[in-house]
Design a protein around this motif. Sequence first.
Motif, PDB file in Angstrom:
ATOM      1  N   THR A  31     -13.371 -60.149  62.647  1.00 13.84           N
ATOM      2  CA  THR A  31     -14.283 -61.161  61.711  1.00 13.84           C
ATOM      3  C   THR A  31     -13.501 -62.395  61.119  1.00 13.84           C
ATOM      4  O   THR A  31     -14.044 -63.525  61.239  1.00 13.84           O
ATOM      5  CB  THR A  31     -14.563 -60.286  60.619  1.00 13.84           C
ATOM      6  OG1 THR A  31     -15.392 -59.280  61.111  1.00 13.84           O
ATOM      7  CG2 THR A  31     -15.614 -61.016  59.789  1.00 13.84           C
ATOM      8  N   LEU A  32     -12.112 -62.212  60.785  1.00 15.14           N
ATOM      9  CA  LEU A  32     -11.425 -63.155  60.354  1.00 15.14           C
ATOM     10  C   LEU A  32     -11.214 -64.344  61.499  1.00 15.14           C
ATOM     11  O   LEU A  32     -11.378 -65.376  61.147  1.00 15.14           O
ATOM     12  CB  LEU A  32     -10.295 -62.707  59.750  1.00 15.14           C
ATOM     13  CG  LEU A  32      -9.285 -63.610  59.368  1.00 15.14           C
ATOM     14  CD1 LEU A  32      -9.571 -64.398  58.269  1.00 15.14           C
ATOM     15  CD2 LEU A  32      -7.854 -63.331  58.945  1.00 15.14           C
ATOM     16  N   SER A  33     -10.991 -63.937  62.440  1.00 12.31           N
ATOM     17  CA  SER A  33     -10.685 -64.716  63.681  1.00 12.31           C
ATOM     18  C   SER A  33     -12.188 -65.695  63.944  1.00 12.31           C
ATOM     19  O   SER A  33     -11.890 -66.737  64.347  1.00 12.31           O
ATOM     20  CB  SER A  33     -10.389 -63.993  65.031  1.00 12.31           C
ATOM     21  OG  SER A  33     -10.142 -64.691  66.289  1.00 12.31           O
ATOM     22  N   GLN A  34     -13.078 -64.907  63.814  1.00 12.13           N
ATOM     23  CA  GLN A  34     -14.322 -65.690  64.165  1.00 12.13           C
ATOM     24  C   GLN A  34     -14.702 -66.607  63.034  1.00 12.13           C
ATOM     25  O   GLN A  34     -15.118 -67.891  63.102  1.00 12.13           O
ATOM     26  CB  GLN A  34     -15.521 -64.775  64.202  1.00 12.13           C
ATOM     27  CG  GLN A  34     -16.976 -65.364  64.834  1.00 12.13           C
ATOM     28  CD  GLN A  34     -17.974 -64.345  64.634  1.00 12.13           C
ATOM     29  OE1 GLN A  34     -17.794 -63.122  64.527  1.00 12.13           O
ATOM     30  NE2 GLN A  34     -18.992 -64.900  65.358  1.00 12.13           N
ATOM     31  N   ALA A  35     -14.189 -66.321  61.800  1.00 12.87           N
ATOM     32  CA  ALA A  35     -14.422 -67.355  60.716  1.00 12.87           C
ATOM     33  C   ALA A  35     -13.351 -68.491  60.892  1.00 12.87           C
ATOM     34  O   ALA A  35     -13.848 -69.478  60.554  1.00 12.87           O
ATOM     35  CB  ALA A  35     -14.056 -66.555  59.345  1.00 12.87           C
ATOM     36  N   LEU A  36     -12.185 -68.435  61.369  1.00 14.65           N
ATOM     37  CA  LEU A  36     -11.096 -69.416  61.666  1.00 14.65           C
ATOM     38  C   LEU A  36     -11.601 -70.296  62.676  1.00 14.65           C
ATOM     39  O   LEU A  36     -11.560 -71.408  62.722  1.00 14.65           O
ATOM     40  CB  LEU A  36      -9.884 -68.742  61.732  1.00 14.65           C
ATOM     41  CG  LEU A  36      -9.244 -68.167  60.564  1.00 14.65           C
ATOM     42  CD1 LEU A  36      -8.088 -67.520  60.955  1.00 14.65           C
ATOM     43  CD2 LEU A  36      -9.107 -69.026  59.363  1.00 14.65           C
ATOM     44  N   VAL A  37     -12.376 -69.533  63.523  1.00 14.92           N
ATOM     45  CA  VAL A  37     -12.798 -70.373  64.817  1.00 14.92           C
ATOM     46  C   VAL A  37     -13.801 -71.395  64.217  1.00 14.92           C
ATOM     47  O   VAL A  37     -13.952 -72.490  64.776  1.00 14.92           O
ATOM     48  CB  VAL A  37     -13.366 -69.432  65.935  1.00 14.92           C
ATOM     49  CG1 VAL A  37     -13.813 -70.292  66.935  1.00 14.92           C
ATOM     50  CG2 VAL A  37     -12.067 -68.757  66.720  1.00 14.92           C
ATOM     51  N   ALA A  38     -14.555 -70.893  63.333  1.00 19.06           N
ATOM     52  CA  ALA A  38     -16.007 -71.707  62.957  1.00 19.06           C
ATOM     53  C   ALA A  38     -15.046 -72.811  61.997  1.00 19.06           C
ATOM     54  O   ALA A  38     -16.041 -73.856  62.222  1.00 19.06           O
ATOM     55  CB  ALA A  38     -16.727 -70.763  62.111  1.00 19.06           C
ATOM     56  N   LEU A  39     -14.331 -72.459  61.325  1.00 17.42           N
ATOM     57  CA  LEU A  39     -13.588 -73.697  60.670  1.00 17.42           C
ATOM     58  C   LEU A  39     -13.065 -74.484  61.494  1.00 17.42           C
ATOM     59  O   LEU A  39     -12.982 -75.816  61.196  1.00 17.42           O
ATOM     60  CB  LEU A  39     -12.529 -73.088  59.396  1.00 17.42           C
ATOM     61  CG  LEU A  39     -13.393 -72.249  58.479  1.00 17.42           C
ATOM     62  CD1 LEU A  39     -12.329 -71.686  57.501  1.00 17.42           C
ATOM     63  CD2 LEU A  39     -14.377 -72.812  57.762  1.00 17.42           C
ATOM     64  N   GLU A  40     -12.372 -74.082  62.454  1.00 18.16           N
ATOM     65  CA  GLU A  40     -11.783 -74.979  63.573  1.00 18.16           C
ATOM     66  C   GLU A  40     -12.699 -75.980  64.181  1.00 18.16           C
ATOM     67  O   GLU A  40     -12.246 -77.146  64.278  1.00 18.16           O
ATOM     68  CB  GLU A  40     -10.930 -74.228  64.442  1.00 18.16           C
ATOM     69  CG  GLU A  40      -9.899 -75.116  65.525  1.00 18.16           C
ATOM     70  CD  GLU A  40      -9.216 -74.261  66.233  1.00 18.16           C
ATOM     71  OE1 GLU A  40      -8.381 -74.731  66.973  1.00 18.16           O
ATOM     72  OE2 GLU A  40      -9.379 -73.208  66.515  1.00 18.16           O
ATOM     73  N   VAL A  41     -13.756 -75.416  64.553  1.00 18.87           N
ATOM     74  CA  VAL A  41     -14.683 -76.054  65.195  1.00 18.87           C
ATOM     75  C   VAL A  41     -15.281 -77.394  64.365  1.00 18.87           C
ATOM     76  O   VAL A  41     -15.690 -78.436  64.924  1.00 18.87           O
ATOM     77  CB  VAL A  41     -15.997 -75.300  65.496  1.00 18.87           C
ATOM     78  CG1 VAL A  41     -17.192 -75.916  65.923  1.00 18.87           C
ATOM     79  CG2 VAL A  41     -15.406 -74.407  66.876  1.00 18.87           C
ATOM     80  N   ILE A  42     -15.464 -76.978  62.883  1.00 19.39           N
ATOM     81  CA  ILE A  42     -15.996 -78.060  62.219  1.00 19.39           C
ATOM     82  C   ILE A  42     -14.546 -78.843  61.520  1.00 19.39           C
ATOM     83  O   ILE A  42     -15.115 -79.782  60.645  1.00 19.39           O
ATOM     84  CB  ILE A  42     -17.035 -77.444  61.006  1.00 19.39           C
ATOM     85  CG1 ILE A  42     -16.191 -76.532  60.158  1.00 19.39           C
ATOM     86  CG2 ILE A  42     -18.105 -76.869  61.777  1.00 19.39           C
ATOM     87  CD1 ILE A  42     -16.969 -76.199  58.972  1.00 19.39           C
ATOM     88  N   GLY A  43     -13.624 -78.771  61.925  1.00 19.04           N
ATOM     89  CA  GLY A  43     -12.558 -79.696  61.617  1.00 19.04           C
ATOM     90  C   GLY A  43     -11.860 -79.522  60.244  1.00 19.04           C
ATOM     91  O   GLY A  43     -11.337 -80.349  59.849  1.00 19.04           O
TER      92      GLY A  43
END
Length: 254
Positions: free
Chosen positions: A74-86
């Motif tokens: 779940t943390l990894s998915q959250a970090l990916v989402a934050l990476e995608v939006i910069g």
Amino acid sequence: MSDAHHASETGPQASAEAGAGEGRDFPVRPMRTRLYEQVAEQITTWIAQNGLGTGDRLPPERELASRLGVSRATLSQALVALEVIGVVAVRHGDGTVVTGPPKASRIVDAIRAHADRLPEIIETRDALETKIAALAAARRTDEDLARIHDALQVMEHDIDAGGRGVEGDERFHGAVTAAAHSLLLARLMDEIGDLIKESRIESLSQPGRPRDSLASHRAIADAIGAGDPAAAAAAMHSHVEMVSDVAVLRDGER
């Protein structure tokens, strides 16, 4: 001097260590969103509260997951989402680094805006890159093929080292686009380049996806090398379909 101010002044390593200190717990909010979206909001709130800026590191993922009481997945998915939006960059061997402030008042709004436009990005990418692959098979030069295979090597080496192959992936699609020798199609691809980058990060963060993507890249390269436009188009279409299977478009945990 506050811990937050100290973290901001002393750089990335100090920021990570400060994040491990007492009294710096992540804020907890009532859950009305998908779990990974809530976690993403908690992380950005913590970044702001502790004065972290561009280049500062977040604490290690294991520690973040423990503090938030969520799984590493779940943390990894959250970090990916934050990476995608910069907001952050997840760098192999260097941890998670802050890259900029969120561009929306609520981080969930930015994440969902990305998810809402993703299907249209995928449709556009499929239409353009399928045609580009066919043209590349018909028009490629030896130099074009060399650039395509160089990109595959870059991606393979990064994946072998534990990375996601993002740079090699970008180089590969750029090399295929160049091999089509169509100025207008190249311009169109450039226009949606930032949007494709979002979907690329999202896709290559899926478990097992980097090697699957590399394998489908090789199928595209083989068809282009063989001078077979129909096979190149089919291979590219299959590739775009495969990389478009991303978690943000599936039903999430609420």
